[in-house]
Motif scaffolding. Structure first.
Motif, PDB file in Angstrom:
ATOM      1  N   HIS A  26     -94.296  37.388  63.886  1.00 36.18           N
ATOM      2  CA  HIS A  26     -93.721  36.350  64.736  1.00 36.18           C
ATOM      3  C   HIS A  26     -93.177  36.926  66.035  1.00 36.18           C
ATOM      4  N   GLY A  27     -92.825  36.031  66.952  1.00 36.08           N
ATOM      5  CA  GLY A  27     -92.268  36.425  68.234  1.00 36.08           C
ATOM      6  C   GLY A  27     -90.770  36.221  68.316  1.00 36.08           C
ATOM      7  N   THR A  28     -90.248  36.213  69.545  1.00 39.04           N
ATOM      8  CA  THR A  28     -88.824  36.008  69.794  1.00 39.04           C
ATOM      9  C   THR A  28     -88.345  34.715  69.143  1.00 39.04           C
ATOM     10  N   LEU A  29     -87.209  34.786  68.455  1.00 34.56           N
ATOM     11  CA  LEU A  29     -86.552  33.656  67.787  1.00 34.56           C
ATOM     12  C   LEU A  29     -87.323  33.124  66.578  1.00 34.56           C
ATOM     13  N   GLY A  30     -88.421  33.781  66.213  1.00 33.57           N
ATOM     14  CA  GLY A  30     -89.204  33.318  65.068  1.00 33.57           C
ATOM     15  C   GLY A  30     -88.814  34.038  63.787  1.00 33.57           C
ATOM     16  N   ASP A  31     -89.582  33.792  62.742  1.00 32.72           N
ATOM     17  CA  ASP A  31     -89.482  34.499  61.471  1.00 32.72           C
ATOM     18  C   ASP A  31     -90.717  34.146  60.673  1.00 32.72           C
ATOM     19  N   PHE A  32     -90.740  34.438  59.373  1.00 33.04           N
ATOM     20  CA  PHE A  32     -91.970  34.178  58.620  1.00 33.04           C
ATOM     21  C   PHE A  32     -92.354  32.712  58.592  1.00 33.04           C
ATOM     22  N   PRO A  58     -84.539  35.757  56.790  1.00 27.66           N
ATOM     23  CA  PRO A  58     -83.348  35.177  56.161  1.00 27.66           C
ATOM     24  C   PRO A  58     -82.044  35.939  56.378  1.00 27.66           C
ATOM     25  N   GLU A  59     -82.091  37.082  57.074  1.00 28.20           N
ATOM     26  CA  GLU A  59     -80.830  37.729  57.443  1.00 28.20           C
ATOM     27  C   GLU A  59     -80.148  36.877  58.513  1.00 28.20           C
ATOM     28  N   HIS A  60     -78.838  36.773  58.436  1.00 27.07           N
ATOM     29  CA  HIS A  60     -78.060  36.087  59.466  1.00 27.07           C
ATOM     30  C   HIS A  60     -77.279  37.158  60.229  1.00 27.07           C
ATOM     31  N   TRP A  61     -77.914  37.681  61.247  1.00 30.50           N
ATOM     32  CA  TRP A  61     -77.388  38.816  62.002  1.00 30.50           C
ATOM     33  C   TRP A  61     -76.331  38.357  62.998  1.00 30.50           C
ATOM     34  N   ASP A  62     -75.366  39.223  63.271  1.00 25.88           N
ATOM     35  CA  ASP A  62     -74.299  38.889  64.219  1.00 25.88           C
ATOM     36  C   ASP A  62     -74.527  39.491  65.597  1.00 25.88           C
ATOM     37  N   GLY A  63     -75.661  40.152  65.804  1.00 26.90           N
ATOM     38  CA  GLY A  63     -75.965  40.734  67.099  1.00 26.90           C
ATOM     39  C   GLY A  63     -75.355  42.098  67.324  1.00 26.90           C
ATOM     40  N   ILE A  64     -74.670  42.636  66.315  1.00 25.46           N
ATOM     41  CA  ILE A  64     -73.998  43.928  66.453  1.00 25.46           C
ATOM     42  C   ILE A  64     -74.843  45.013  65.793  1.00 25.46           C
ATOM     43  N   GLY A  65     -75.049  46.103  66.513  1.00 26.09           N
ATOM     44  CA  GLY A  65     -75.831  47.209  65.974  1.00 26.09           C
ATOM     45  C   GLY A  65     -76.751  47.780  67.033  1.00 26.09           C
ATOM     46  N   SER A  66     -77.344  48.931  66.727  1.00 22.44           N
ATOM     47  CA  SER A  66     -78.174  49.622  67.707  1.00 22.44           C
ATOM     48  C   SER A  66     -79.622  49.770  67.264  1.00 22.44           C
ATOM     49  N   ASP A  67     -80.006  49.074  66.186  1.00 23.46           N
ATOM     50  CA  ASP A  67     -81.374  49.252  65.680  1.00 23.46           C
ATOM     51  C   ASP A  67     -82.274  48.057  65.962  1.00 23.46           C
ATOM     52  N   TYR A  68     -81.857  47.155  66.882  1.00 29.45           N
ATOM     53  CA  TYR A  68     -82.781  46.120  67.349  1.00 29.45           C
ATOM     54  C   TYR A  68     -83.529  46.716  68.536  1.00 29.45           C
ATOM     55  N   SER A 147     -79.933  33.805  78.373  1.00 28.22           N
ATOM     56  CA  SER A 147     -79.804  33.133  77.074  1.00 28.22           C
ATOM     57  C   SER A 147     -78.853  33.888  76.159  1.00 28.22           C
ATOM     58  N   ALA A 148     -78.923  35.219  76.174  1.00 27.54           N
ATOM     59  CA  ALA A 148     -78.029  36.023  75.335  1.00 27.54           C
ATOM     60  C   ALA A 148     -76.573  35.829  75.741  1.00 27.54           C
ATOM     61  N   ALA A 149     -76.328  35.703  77.035  1.00 29.26           N
ATOM     62  CA  ALA A 149     -74.955  35.478  77.504  1.00 29.26           C
ATOM     63  C   ALA A 149     -74.420  34.157  76.963  1.00 29.26           C
ATOM     64  N   LYS A 150     -75.261  33.143  76.901  1.00 33.14           N
ATOM     65  CA  LYS A 150     -74.825  31.863  76.358  1.00 33.14           C
ATOM     66  C   LYS A 150     -74.576  31.946  74.853  1.00 33.14           C
ATOM     67  N   VAL A 151     -75.397  32.720  74.146  1.00 33.00           N
ATOM     68  CA  VAL A 151     -75.164  32.916  72.711  1.00 33.00           C
ATOM     69  C   VAL A 151     -73.804  33.570  72.494  1.00 33.00           C
ATOM     70  N   THR A 190     -80.493  37.150  67.695  1.00 32.38           N
ATOM     71  CA  THR A 190     -81.428  38.237  68.008  1.00 32.38           C
ATOM     72  C   THR A 190     -81.665  38.351  69.514  1.00 32.38           C
ATOM     73  N   LEU A 191     -81.349  37.305  70.278  1.00 32.48           N
ATOM     74  CA  LEU A 191     -81.473  37.396  71.729  1.00 32.48           C
ATOM     75  C   LEU A 191     -80.530  38.462  72.294  1.00 32.48           C
ATOM     76  N   ILE A 192     -79.382  38.643  71.641  1.00 33.39           N
ATOM     77  CA  ILE A 192     -78.432  39.665  72.089  1.00 33.39           C
ATOM     78  C   ILE A 192     -79.057  41.051  71.945  1.00 33.39           C
TER      79      ILE A 192
END
Length: 270
Positions: A26-32, A58-68, A147-151, A190-192
């Motif tokens: 999938h692409g940006t903002l998508g999933d399976f 199905p992960e609900h990520w908070d945008g924190i981390g360095s592995d995206y 978009s990330a700033a708005k998130v 994930t936009l963050i």
């Protein structure tokens, strides 16, 4: 839903059908769930495996981390495919997932039988577009950053409307069915991560190095830079085929699923 352990992460995926594997990214903002409109028809001939990338539903990520990172997602898809039998597999990616699939084909061609890129996202470097802007100032980077700033500010609806309308035209977000909008909301954070994913632009040498038989699919009504990227890459990937779906835009497999499946199945059978 099932999972496979890839590089220390449980990658979730949906699987349907039997036969030669067709892995879908999938692409940006998508999933399976992105591939739901076409999984049924495609699974009549293939074992369709739709993955959710690291930090997506199905992960609900908070945008924190360095592995995206783009490199992390490419490595994850490679490790995932290494566990699928039989190989080589067919690989299909949409938008950002098309970029990931392109990089998988570039790095590990022996894993792949055929490659399908549905309007791969990214930027072109000066070898493919002499007028190319620096990646940091590209229209794609600006749209992601806005978009990330708005998130971050808690304006999820505003972020998604701006991103989606920027690709598929004004009013596209409002026209989406409720289920499709919820899928995008589920992945809004994930936009963050995508701001600092370190996605390098496509170059002519990159495209010319692709050894896997490749099909590019585009929506004839897609606006912006995506059609130019498809044209530039398809002109340089050796032996690449191109198919355009009339009346469709960037999410062409949702807007014209029957035509999309017909094109994909004919290419895979060839």
């Amino acid at each position: 839903m099932q999972t496979l352990q890839v590089n220390g992460y449980d990658m979730a995926y949906l699987e349907l059908g039997s036969g030669p594997p067709l892995v879908c990214v999938h692409g940006t903002l998508g999933d399976f769930r992105t591939w739901s409109p076409v999984m049924g028809p495609l699974s009549e001939n293939y074992r369709v495996i739709a993955v959710s990338l690291r930090h997506f539903f199905p992960e609900h990520w908070d945008g924190i981390g360095s592995d995206y990172l783009m490199s992390q997602h490419v490595a994850d898809v490679i490790t995932f495919i290494e566990q699928i039998e039989p190989k080589p597999v067919n690989l299909m990616g949409h938008s950002r997932g098309g970029h990931i699939s392109f990089r998988v084909a570039e790095a590990r061609p022996e894993l792949l039988r055929k490659l399908i890129l549905a309007e791969p996202g990214g930027d072109l470097d000066a070898t493919l577009d002499p007028a190319a802007a620096p990646v940091a100032s590209s229209a794609l980077s600006a749209r992601i950053a806005a978009s990330a700033a708005k998130v971050k500010a808690g304006d999820i609806e505003g972020a998604l409307q701006g991103f989606f309308d920027g690709i598929d035209g004004e009013g596209a977000w409002a026209r989406l069915p409720a289920a499709a909008r919820q899928q995008l909301r589920d992945n809004a954070f994930t936009l963050i991560g995508q701001i600092h994913e370190n996605r390098r632009p496509y170059g002519k040498a990159d495209a010319q190095s692709i050894k896997t038989p490749t099909l590019f699919i585009g929506g004839a009504e897609t606006r912006g830079r995506l059609p130019a990227i498809t044209r530039a890459l398809s002109a340089q990937v050796p032996g690449a085929q191109t198919a355009m779906i009339e009346g469709a835009r960037h999410w062409m497999f949702e807007q014209a699923p029957q035509e999309f499946c017909k094109i994909v199945l004919e290419f895979l059978a060839g």
